[in-house]
Motif scaffolding. Structure first.
Motif, short mmCIF file in Angstrom:
data_model
loop_
_atom_site.label_atom_id
_atom_site.label_comp_id
_atom_site.label_asym_id
_atom_site.label_seq_id
_atom_site.Cartn_x
_atom_site.Cartn_y
_atom_site.Cartn_z
N MET A 298 0.84 -1.19 0.00
CA MET A 298 0.00 0.00 0.00
C MET A 298 0.88 1.25 0.00
N THR A 299 0.51 2.22 -0.85
CA THR A 299 1.25 3.48 -0.91
C THR A 299 0.43 4.64 -0.35
N GLU A 300 -0.90 4.49 -0.36
CA GLU A 300 -1.75 5.59 0.07
C GLU A 300 -3.11 5.06 0.48
N GLU A 301 -3.69 5.68 1.52
CA GLU A 301 -5.05 5.36 1.94
C GLU A 301 -5.77 6.67 2.23
N GLN A 302 -6.95 6.81 1.65
CA GLN A 302 -7.81 7.95 1.95
C GLN A 302 -9.07 7.39 2.59
N VAL A 303 -9.28 7.76 3.85
CA VAL A 303 -10.38 7.24 4.65
C VAL A 303 -11.47 8.31 4.74
N TYR A 304 -12.72 7.88 4.54
CA TYR A 304 -13.85 8.79 4.67
C TYR A 304 -14.91 8.14 5.54
N TYR A 305 -15.34 8.86 6.58
CA TYR A 305 -16.40 8.40 7.46
C TYR A 305 -17.05 9.63 8.09
N ASN A 306 -18.20 9.44 8.72
CA ASN A 306 -18.93 10.55 9.33
C ASN A 306 -18.38 10.75 10.75
N GLU A 307 -17.46 11.69 10.88
CA GLU A 307 -16.83 11.95 12.18
C GLU A 307 -17.83 12.48 13.20
N LEU A 308 -18.81 13.27 12.74
CA LEU A 308 -19.84 13.77 13.65
C LEU A 308 -20.63 12.61 14.25
N GLU A 309 -20.95 11.62 13.43
CA GLU A 309 -21.67 10.45 13.93
C GLU A 309 -20.86 9.74 15.01
N LEU A 310 -19.56 9.60 14.80
CA LEU A 310 -18.69 8.97 15.80
C LEU A 310 -18.74 9.76 17.11
N LEU A 311 -18.57 11.06 17.04
CA LEU A 311 -18.58 11.90 18.24
C LEU A 311 -19.94 11.88 18.95
N GLN A 312 -21.02 11.86 18.18
CA GLN A 312 -22.36 11.78 18.79
C GLN A 312 -22.55 10.46 19.51
N GLN A 313 -22.02 9.38 18.96
CA GLN A 313 -22.11 8.08 19.63
C GLN A 313 -21.32 8.07 20.93
N LEU A 314 -20.30 8.92 21.01
CA LEU A 314 -19.52 9.03 22.24
C LEU A 314 -20.19 9.97 23.25
N GLY A 315 -21.29 10.62 22.85
CA GLY A 315 -22.04 11.46 23.76
C GLY A 315 -21.84 12.95 23.54
N TYR A 316 -21.07 13.34 22.55
CA TYR A 316 -20.86 14.75 22.27
C TYR A 316 -22.04 15.30 21.47
N THR A 317 -22.29 16.59 21.62
CA THR A 317 -23.38 17.23 20.89
C THR A 317 -22.83 18.39 20.07
N LEU A 318 -23.58 18.77 19.09
CA LEU A 318 -23.21 19.90 18.23
C LEU A 318 -24.06 21.09 18.67
N THR A 319 -23.41 22.15 19.06
CA THR A 319 -24.11 23.37 19.49
C THR A 319 -24.31 24.26 18.28
N PRO A 320 -25.57 24.66 18.02
CA PRO A 320 -25.82 25.55 16.88
C PRO A 320 -25.09 26.89 17.09
N PRO A 321 -24.71 27.53 16.01
CA PRO A 321 -24.01 28.83 16.14
C PRO A 321 -24.99 29.91 16.59
N MET A 322 -24.42 30.90 17.26
CA MET A 322 -25.22 32.09 17.62
C MET A 322 -25.29 32.97 16.40
N LEU A 323 -26.47 33.33 15.97
CA LEU A 323 -26.64 34.08 14.74
C LEU A 323 -26.71 35.59 14.94
N GLU A 324 -26.72 36.06 16.16
CA GLU A 324 -26.76 37.50 16.40
C GLU A 324 -25.49 37.98 17.02
#
Length: 176
Positions: A150-176
């Motif tokens: 192997m000379t190269e590997e490009q990995v693609y996965y949903n990192e947000l899904e991984l973090l959510q499964q670990l219990g992390y949440t995504l906080t929406p941005p403040m728009l004002e």
């Protein structure tokens, strides 16, 4: 008339991409030994290097300048850096188990569908253990040299899904 030209154009592209109907069995036959080596390398990489944590095997399976990217970010440019990157996952998920769920490609390129499961009982990068289980799917595009390493590997996965499964949440941005 425009539809006919368009259809002819796309049909021409299709035939060109598919080999214009030529008999490629001779080429395929000559690729089979290389294909077998590539398959063995892939299986050893997943089953032994990742699942059994045999990182010493990386010297045989990868080229010295092996490059690995995850979601477009380079995480390793050498075998040593690959080893270090793998250790982050081994510490965070000591029971990590990866299964190949699909495989496609030819010559020296492969697309591998995979599924990873494990329990976060150790520090993962800079985040403390959560004790939570993960179940993440992704794909890897892997390129091989003429010797089947192997000379190269490009990995693609949903990192947000991984973090959510670990219990992390995504906080929406403040728009004002």
């Amino acid at each position: 008339m425009k539809i006919t030209r368009g259809l002819a154009f796309w049909m021409g592209c299709f035939l060109y991409c598919c080999g214009s109907g030529e008999d490629n069995r001779g080429d395929f036959a000559s690729e089979q030994p290389q294909d077998s080596i590539v398959q063995q390398t892939l299986r050893a990489y997943v089953e032994k290097s990742w699942n059994l944590k045999d990182t010493l095997l990386l010297k045989e399976l990868t080229s010295p300048g092996f490059k690995r990217s995850m979601n477009g970010i380079r995480v390793s440019s050498t075998q040593r850096e690959l080893h270090s990157n793998m250790q982050v996952f081994f510490k965070g998920f000591p029971d990590l188990d990866i299964k190949i769920t699909g495989l496609a490609g030819k010559d020296r390129d492969r697309i591998v569908e995979w599924k990873a499961e494990g329990t976060n009982t150790g520090v993962f990068g800079e985040t403390p253990a959560t004790g939570k289980k993960i179940n993440v799917s992704g794909i890897s595009w892997i390129r091989f040299d003429p010797d089947g390493r192997m000379t190269e590997e490009q990995v693609y996965y949903n990192e947000l899904e991984l973090l959510q499964q670990l219990g992390y949440t995504l906080t929406p941005p403040m728009l004002e």
